[in-house]
Design an enzyme around this catalytic site. Structure first.
Site, PDB file in Angstrom:
ATOM      1  N   GLY A   1       0.795  -1.223   0.000  1.00  0.00           N
ATOM      2  CA  GLY A   1       0.000   0.000   0.000  1.00  0.00           C
ATOM      3  C   GLY A   1       0.827   1.272   0.000  1.00  0.00           C
ATOM      4  N   MET A   2       0.134   2.405  -0.037  1.00  0.00           N
ATOM      5  CA  MET A   2       0.796   3.705  -0.094  1.00  0.00           C
ATOM      6  C   MET A   2       1.713   3.925   1.105  1.00  0.00           C
ATOM      7  SD  MET A   2      -0.842   7.523  -0.491  1.00  0.00           S
ATOM      8  CE  MET A   2      -2.040   7.300   0.816  1.00  0.00           C
TER       9      MET A   2
ATOM     10  N   ASP B   1      -4.158 -13.676   5.471  1.00  0.00           N
ATOM     11  CA  ASP B   1      -5.407 -13.070   5.900  1.00  0.00           C
ATOM     12  C   ASP B   1      -5.254 -12.680   7.369  1.00  0.00           C
ATOM     13  OD1 ASP B   1      -7.933 -12.345   6.672  1.00  0.00           O
ATOM     14  OD2 ASP B   1      -8.926 -14.158   5.939  1.00  0.00           O
TER      15      ASP B   1
ATOM     16  N   ALA C   1      -5.064  -1.695   5.967  1.00  0.00           N
ATOM     17  CA  ALA C   1      -6.340  -1.108   6.385  1.00  0.00           C
ATOM     18  C   ALA C   1      -7.327  -1.089   5.229  1.00  0.00           C
ATOM     19  CB  ALA C   1      -6.129   0.327   6.891  1.00  0.00           C
TER      20      ALA C   1
ATOM     21  N   THR D   1      -9.422   1.459   3.540  1.00  0.00           N
ATOM     22  CA  THR D   1      -9.379   2.930   3.554  1.00  0.00           C
ATOM     23  C   THR D   1     -10.394   3.594   2.619  1.00  0.00           C
ATOM     24  OG1 THR D   1      -7.615   2.904   1.894  1.00  0.00           O
ATOM     25  CG2 THR D   1      -6.946   2.985   4.220  1.00  0.00           C
TER      26      THR D   1
ATOM     27  N   ASP E   1      -7.529  10.267  12.025  1.00  0.00           N
ATOM     28  CA  ASP E   1      -8.243  11.402  12.616  1.00  0.00           C
ATOM     29  C   ASP E   1      -9.760  11.200  12.584  1.00  0.00           C
ATOM     30  OD1 ASP E   1      -8.038  11.614   9.761  1.00  0.00           O
ATOM     31  OD2 ASP E   1      -8.701  13.695   9.871  1.00  0.00           O
TER      32      ASP E   1
ATOM     33  N   TYR F   1     -16.050   3.969   8.686  1.00  0.00           N
ATOM     34  CA  TYR F   1     -14.583   3.901   8.652  1.00  0.00           C
ATOM     35  C   TYR F   1     -13.999   4.306  10.010  1.00  0.00           C
ATOM     36  CZ  TYR F   1      -9.779   5.346   7.630  1.00  0.00           C
ATOM     37  OH  TYR F   1      -8.420   5.508   7.666  1.00  0.00           O
TER      38      TYR F   1
ATOM     39  N   LYS G   1     -12.008   1.835  12.691  1.00  0.00           N
ATOM     40  CA  LYS G   1     -10.613   2.123  13.068  1.00  0.00           C
ATOM     41  C   LYS G   1     -10.481   2.275  14.582  1.00  0.00           C
ATOM     42  CE  LYS G   1      -7.448   2.843  10.666  1.00  0.00           C
ATOM     43  NZ  LYS G   1      -6.380   1.915  10.222  1.00  0.00           N
TER      44      LYS G   1
ATOM     45  N   TRP H   1      -4.920  12.592   6.221  1.00  0.00           N
ATOM     46  CA  TRP H   1      -4.765  13.237   4.916  1.00  0.00           C
ATOM     47  C   TRP H   1      -3.479  12.778   4.217  1.00  0.00           C
ATOM     48  CZ3 TRP H   1      -6.909  18.849   4.363  1.00  0.00           C
ATOM     49  CH2 TRP H   1      -8.133  18.971   5.034  1.00  0.00           C
TER      50      TRP H   1
END
Length: 304
Positions: free
Chosen positions: A23-24, A56, A81, A83, A123, A146, A150, A172
């Protein structure tokens, strides 16, 4: 019992498991590996030419097997996650499994092995009614599926492994890999001469180039508890769009501010969710870069 501070002693390199490695954020955490650390990435998909260990994380038996096969492990940074904030409103069960239950599964495995575990959160655990930055101990009140999932992940992890879990909330995010807001703005600016962007949601745009090293610091130096990690300063999505597009050479796209009501989305967003990151800055001896500086560093990098 005392908490687990830092990493356990090891003669050789510390072996750290990174979830969500394709992921990012996870991919940047892998690239930011400190000295004397050997990383091991797990993800359900192949990315960047790398075939990661497909596990998994909601399956207790698979995670226990992973911990055995990867031994000796010395710590975990959990970046995986769900997202898709708006899609989560329709796929609450999937979001709960990935964002909530997987944290509990990982924390139980980490507790059994006596390992520190860093959980990345958001956040969105806050409702956005504050007028000054949220501290790690401020009351939570998520508005979206979401955010609720979380927060439940935080709860499950901390209850399962109170001595070893460090929750790091951020916001962000953007970075060299994956889809994100600045990338979308640059693409749209190349295609359109007019954009409308929400100006009444305030947060702190955060580069994964800044966040990834901070996560390593929390793993190596921190103790159990909650940390906030975001670039310094605050901005609206409109501010971020303007700063992103102005960094280009020749875009004459007109960017117009609009309200959240003019751009409705399925999931509610916090109106104000700036995070007080002073606890993390104290741990590291420095804050993350100011958001504009971090943005320009990212936009000027050749890593995209």
């Amino acid at each position: 019992a005392p908490g687990i501070v830092g990493l356990p002693e090891s003669e050789g390199p510390h072996r750290i498991l990174i979830t969500g490695a394709a992921g990012m954020l996870g991919s940047q955490v892998l690239l930011a590996v400190p000295d004397n650390v050997e990383s091991l990435g797990t993800d359900m998909r192949e990315a960047h030419g790398v075939d990661f260990l497909g596990v998994d994380l909601t399956d207790e038996a698979q995670v226990e097997a992973l911990f055995r096969e990867a031994a000796p492990l010395h710590g975990v940074i959990h970046c995986a996650a769900y997202t898709a904030v708006d899609k989560a409103e329709e796929e609450a069960d999937v979001a709960q499994a990935v964002n909530g239950d997987a944290c509990g599964v990982l924390a139980r495995a980490a507790e059994a092995a006596g390992l520190p575990l860093v959980i990345v959160s958001t956040d969105f655990v806050f409702d956005g009614t504050a007028t000054e930055p949220y501290g790690p101990d401020d009351p939570t009140s998520p508005m979206s599926v979401y955010g609720k999932t979380k927060l439940d992940g935080e709860r499950q992890a901390r209850e399962a492994h109170p001595r070893g879990v460090r929750v790091v909330r951020t916001q962000w995010l953007y970075g060299p890999r994956g889809g994100h807001f600045p990338g979308t703005m640059l693409k749209l600016a190349a295609e359109r001469d007019h954009l409308m962007v929400v100006a009444d949601q305030i947060g702190s745009p955060t580069s994964t180039l800044e966040l990834a090293p901070a996560l390593w610091d929390v793993l190596q130096l921190g103790e159990s508890g909650v940390y906030h990690a975001a670039c310094e300063g605050e901005a609206s999505w409109f501010d971020l769009a303007v700063a992103t597009i102005e960094s280009g050479d020749d875009s004459d796209t007109l960017i117009e501010a609009c309200t959240t009501d003019q751009f409705p989305r399925p999931a509610p967003r916090p109106k104000y969710s700036v995070l007080d990151c002073s606890k993390l800055a104290q741990l590291r001896g420095k804050p993350l870069l100011p958001w504009k500086e971090a943005l320009l560093t990212y936009l000027g990098s050749d890593s995209e």
